[in-house]
Design a protein around this motif. Structure first.
Motif, PDB file in Angstrom:
ATOM      1  N   ARG A  51       0.934  -1.283  -0.025  1.00  0.00           N
ATOM      2  CA  ARG A  51       0.004   0.089  -0.071  1.00  0.00           C
ATOM      3  C   ARG A  51       0.689   1.172   0.050  1.00  0.00           C
ATOM      4  NH1 ARG A  51      -5.190  -0.049   3.853  1.00  0.00           N
ATOM      5  NH2 ARG A  51      -5.212  -2.031   2.790  1.00  0.00           N
ATOM      6  N   GLU A  52       0.537   2.377  -0.713  1.00  0.00           N
ATOM      7  CA  GLU A  52       1.285   3.623  -0.955  1.00  0.00           C
ATOM      8  C   GLU A  52       0.475   4.763  -0.636  1.00  0.00           C
ATOM      9  OE1 GLU A  52       3.339   3.604  -4.743  1.00  0.00           O
ATOM     10  OE2 GLU A  52       1.322   3.982  -5.788  1.00  0.00           O
ATOM     11  N   PHE A  53       1.161   5.804  -0.401  1.00  0.00           N
ATOM     12  CA  PHE A  53       0.306   6.875   0.007  1.00  0.00           C
ATOM     13  C   PHE A  53       0.461   7.628  -1.326  1.00  0.00           C
ATOM     14  CE2 PHE A  53      -0.260  11.199   1.648  1.00  0.00           C
ATOM     15  CZ  PHE A  53       0.634  12.202   0.817  1.00  0.00           C
ATOM     16  N   VAL A  54      -1.037   8.370  -1.547  1.00  0.00           N
ATOM     17  CA  VAL A  54      -1.335   9.149  -2.560  1.00  0.00           C
ATOM     18  C   VAL A  54      -1.437  10.462  -2.403  1.00  0.00           C
ATOM     19  CG1 VAL A  54      -3.192   9.341  -4.487  1.00  0.00           C
ATOM     20  CG2 VAL A  54      -2.485   7.048  -3.612  1.00  0.00           C
ATOM     21  N   ALA A  55      -2.328  10.851  -1.426  1.00  0.00           N
ATOM     22  CA  ALA A  55      -2.686  12.440  -1.177  1.00  0.00           C
ATOM     23  C   ALA A  55      -3.065  12.442   0.408  1.00  0.00           C
ATOM     24  CB  ALA A  55      -3.675  12.746  -2.214  1.00  0.00           C
ATOM     25  N   HIS A  56      -2.827  13.441   0.485  1.00  0.00           N
ATOM     26  CA  HIS A  56      -3.162  14.163   2.118  1.00  0.00           C
ATOM     27  C   HIS A  56      -3.808  15.676   2.122  1.00  0.00           C
ATOM     28  CE1 HIS A  56      -2.025  14.818   6.449  1.00  0.00           C
ATOM     29  NE2 HIS A  56      -1.432  15.868   5.994  1.00  0.00           N
ATOM     30  N   ILE A  57      -4.800  15.569   2.951  1.00  0.00           N
ATOM     31  CA  ILE A  57      -5.275  17.068   3.177  1.00  0.00           C
ATOM     32  C   ILE A  57      -5.568  17.209   4.789  1.00  0.00           C
ATOM     33  CG2 ILE A  57      -7.552  16.264   2.867  1.00  0.00           C
ATOM     34  CD1 ILE A  57      -8.201  18.966   1.542  1.00  0.00           C
ATOM     35  N   THR A  58      -5.160  18.440   5.157  1.00  0.00           N
ATOM     36  CA  THR A  58      -5.099  18.799   6.521  1.00  0.00           C
ATOM     37  C   THR A  58      -6.426  19.418   6.833  1.00  0.00           C
ATOM     38  OG1 THR A  58      -4.302  21.048   6.402  1.00  0.00           O
ATOM     39  CG2 THR A  58      -2.604  19.355   6.714  1.00  0.00           C
ATOM     40  N   SER A  59      -7.059  19.447   8.321  1.00  0.00           N
ATOM     41  CA  SER A  59      -8.099  20.014   8.590  1.00  0.00           C
ATOM     42  C   SER A  59      -8.281  21.588   7.987  1.00  0.00           C
ATOM     43  CB  SER A  59      -8.217  20.033  10.160  1.00  0.00           C
ATOM     44  OG  SER A  59      -7.233  20.846  10.638  1.00  0.00           O
ATOM     45  N   GLY A  60      -7.235  22.072   7.898  1.00  0.00           N
ATOM     46  CA  GLY A  60      -7.373  23.449   7.241  1.00  0.00           C
ATOM     47  C   GLY A  60      -6.992  23.737   5.684  1.00  0.00           C
ATOM     48  N   GLY A  61      -7.042  22.568   5.211  1.00  0.00           N
ATOM     49  CA  GLY A  61      -7.068  22.425   3.839  1.00  0.00           C
ATOM     50  C   GLY A  61      -5.767  22.374   2.879  1.00  0.00           C
ATOM     51  N   SER A  62      -4.808  22.167   3.802  1.00  0.00           N
ATOM     52  CA  SER A  62      -3.339  22.241   3.060  1.00  0.00           C
ATOM     53  C   SER A  62      -3.270  20.646   2.710  1.00  0.00           C
ATOM     54  CB  SER A  62      -2.131  22.478   4.136  1.00  0.00           C
ATOM     55  OG  SER A  62      -2.186  23.628   4.449  1.00  0.00           O
ATOM     56  N   THR A  63      -2.500  20.682   1.178  1.00  0.00           N
ATOM     57  CA  THR A  63      -2.371  19.273   0.755  1.00  0.00           C
ATOM     58  C   THR A  63      -1.110  18.849   0.344  1.00  0.00           C
ATOM     59  OG1 THR A  63      -2.640  20.237  -1.561  1.00  0.00           O
ATOM     60  CG2 THR A  63      -4.808  19.597  -0.260  1.00  0.00           C
ATOM     61  N   ASN A  64      -0.612  17.563   0.075  1.00  0.00           N
ATOM     62  CA  ASN A  64       0.379  17.159  -0.388  1.00  0.00           C
ATOM     63  C   ASN A  64       0.384  15.880  -1.232  1.00  0.00           C
ATOM     64  OD1 ASN A  64       0.687  16.332   2.530  1.00  0.00           O
ATOM     65  ND2 ASN A  64       2.138  14.890   1.446  1.00  0.00           N
ATOM     66  N   TYR A  65       1.038  15.539  -2.151  1.00  0.00           N
ATOM     67  CA  TYR A  65       0.715  14.382  -3.041  1.00  0.00           C
ATOM     68  C   TYR A  65       2.003  13.642  -3.173  1.00  0.00           C
ATOM     69  CZ  TYR A  65      -3.286  17.153  -4.276  1.00  0.00           C
ATOM     70  OH  TYR A  65      -4.603  18.076  -4.147  1.00  0.00           O
ATOM     71  N   ALA A  66       1.967  12.318  -3.706  1.00  0.00           N
ATOM     72  CA  ALA A  66       2.917  11.336  -4.093  1.00  0.00           C
ATOM     73  C   ALA A  66       3.280  12.083  -5.241  1.00  0.00           C
ATOM     74  CB  ALA A  66       2.361  10.142  -4.304  1.00  0.00           C
ATOM     75  N   ASP A  67       4.615  11.994  -5.716  1.00  0.00           N
ATOM     76  CA  ASP A  67       5.054  12.502  -6.935  1.00  0.00           C
ATOM     77  C   ASP A  67       4.392  12.008  -8.262  1.00  0.00           C
ATOM     78  OD1 ASP A  67       8.473  12.674  -5.721  1.00  0.00           O
ATOM     79  OD2 ASP A  67       6.777  14.225  -5.696  1.00  0.00           O
ATOM     80  N   SER A  68       3.868  10.673  -8.096  1.00  0.00           N
ATOM     81  CA  SER A  68       3.474   9.765  -9.282  1.00  0.00           C
ATOM     82  C   SER A  68       2.041  10.535  -9.663  1.00  0.00           C
ATOM     83  CB  SER A  68       3.302   8.534  -8.879  1.00  0.00           C
ATOM     84  OG  SER A  68       2.561   8.062  -7.718  1.00  0.00           O
TER      85      SER A  68
END
Length: 119
Positions: free
Chosen positions: A45-62
């Motif tokens: 299993r791999e990480f794809v995307a993340h969002i905080t309670s405040g709406g900040s996001t980050n993504y896997a490079d792929s």
């Protein structure tokens, strides 16, 4: 108890789009971070995307610049808009939600939804 219900998976041709949804319910006081992961056959299993309670996001490079994570706090729901899909995006997609229940902070996982991208 916290329950997550995912929807939106399916079969799509390369270059197409899908939108996944994950709705949380149960003993929820507040929701912190919300994430999407995926697991392809024979792979971890791999990480794809993340969002905080405040709406900040980050993504896997792929998936950067192709996928967009968002959330609707009023509906306790997280979304994953997937554009320009590739065959290598084929996997079971899982949401993970970090929830405060007034008793403890827990991570809850969805049941998974299959995404298949044909070439």
């Amino acid at each position: 108890q916290v329950q997550l219900v995912e929807s939106g998976g399916g079969l799509v041709q390369a270059g197409g789009s899908l939108r996944l949804s994950c709705a949380a319910s149960g003993r929820i006081s507040s929701i912190n971070a919300m994430d999407w992961y995926r697991q392809a056959p024979g792979k971890q299993r791999e990480f794809v995307a993340h969002i905080t309670s405040g709406g900040s996001t980050n993504y896997a490079d792929s998936v950067k610049d192709r996928f967009t994570i968002s959330r609707d706090n009023a509906k306790n729901t997280v979304y994953l808009q997937m554009n320009s899909l590739k065959p290598e995006d084929t996997a079971v997609y899982y949401c993970k939600v970090n929830v405060y229940t007034n008793v403890a902070t827990v991570d809850a996982w969805g049941q998974g939804t299959q995404v298949t991208v044909s070439s």
